[in-house]
Each structure stands twice: as C-alpha cells, then as structure tokens.
Design a protein around this motif. Structure first.
Motif, short mmCIF file in Angstrom:
data_model
loop_
_atom_site.label_atom_id
_atom_site.label_comp_id
_atom_site.label_asym_id
_atom_site.label_seq_id
_atom_site.Cartn_x
_atom_site.Cartn_y
_atom_site.Cartn_z
N THR A 61 -42.00 -17.27 -23.52
CA THR A 61 -40.92 -18.23 -23.33
C THR A 61 -39.58 -17.55 -23.52
OG1 THR A 61 -41.01 -18.89 -25.64
CG2 THR A 61 -42.32 -20.18 -24.09
N LYS B 124 -37.42 -26.11 -20.14
CA LYS B 124 -38.20 -25.01 -20.74
C LYS B 124 -38.18 -23.84 -19.78
CE LYS B 124 -42.98 -23.90 -21.95
NZ LYS B 124 -44.36 -24.42 -21.94
N LEU C 293 -39.66 -19.90 -18.87
CA LEU C 293 -40.77 -18.98 -19.08
C LEU C 293 -40.43 -17.60 -18.53
CD1 LEU C 293 -43.69 -21.28 -17.90
CD2 LEU C 293 -43.01 -20.79 -20.25
N GLY D 248 -48.54 -22.38 -19.98
CA GLY D 248 -48.58 -21.64 -21.24
C GLY D 248 -48.80 -20.15 -21.03
N GLU E 173 -51.38 -17.93 -18.58
CA GLU E 173 -51.81 -18.68 -17.41
C GLU E 173 -51.18 -18.08 -16.16
OE1 GLU E 173 -52.93 -23.13 -18.37
OE2 GLU E 173 -50.80 -22.76 -18.75
#
Length: 95
Positions: A9, A23, A25, A50, A53
C-alpha cells in the motif's frame, strides 16, 4: 488493461481533496509468462485488493470512467481481482 501483482500500500495523509478516502496500492506489472516486470505503478483501488493478489489495472483516461472516479486525478485504477489466468501452455495463475 494490464495485469499486475499487488506489492503493498501507499499511504498519504496530505492529498488532493478529491482523493480523500482513496486507497492506493503499489503494483508491479506481470508479463505473459507470469514473470514480474521491472515497471511499478501506484494505482487507486476500487475493489479491495490485497497484497500478493493479481489484479487488472486500467490506465489513462479509462481509469476515470467509473462514476465515482470521473472527477479524480487518477492515471491508474485497480478494477478487478483476478481469480485465474490461463494460456495455451496451461494455468499461469490461480488465486
């Protein structure tokens, strides 16, 4: 769209108002043989992906096509979590 692997993240407490609650990534691109490429991107996440993945990343103006993201200054958006990737030689990835 590109296939990428989620590495982690990216956290930013100071950001544009339109990005509040988004959010981010850190993703690394994957080639057609399942090997990680040296290219990295930061992508906003709209699907709850997540670490580790494989995901589909939409880039450029296509990243702003979803209604909630049209007015955000985004260049990359995670739009799907991949379950499997198969090629002629067999299964490349399985969640």
């Amino acid at each position: 769209m590109r296939i990428a692997k989620v590495l982690g993240t990216v956290v930013s407490t100071q950001k544009a108002q339109s990005l509040q609650g988004t959010k981010f990534l850190l993703v690394q691109r994957v080639d057609y043989e399942g090997q990680l490429l040296p290219e990295y991107d930061v992508a906003a996440d709209c699907v709850g992906a997540g670490v580790d993945e494989w995901v589909l990343v939409s880039q450029g103006s296509a990243a702003r096509q979803l209604p909630d993201y049209q007015q955000r200054p985004l260049d990359a958006l995670v739009i799907a979590i991949i379950d499997t990737v198969s090629v002629a030689s067999g299964r490349l990835y399985s969640k």
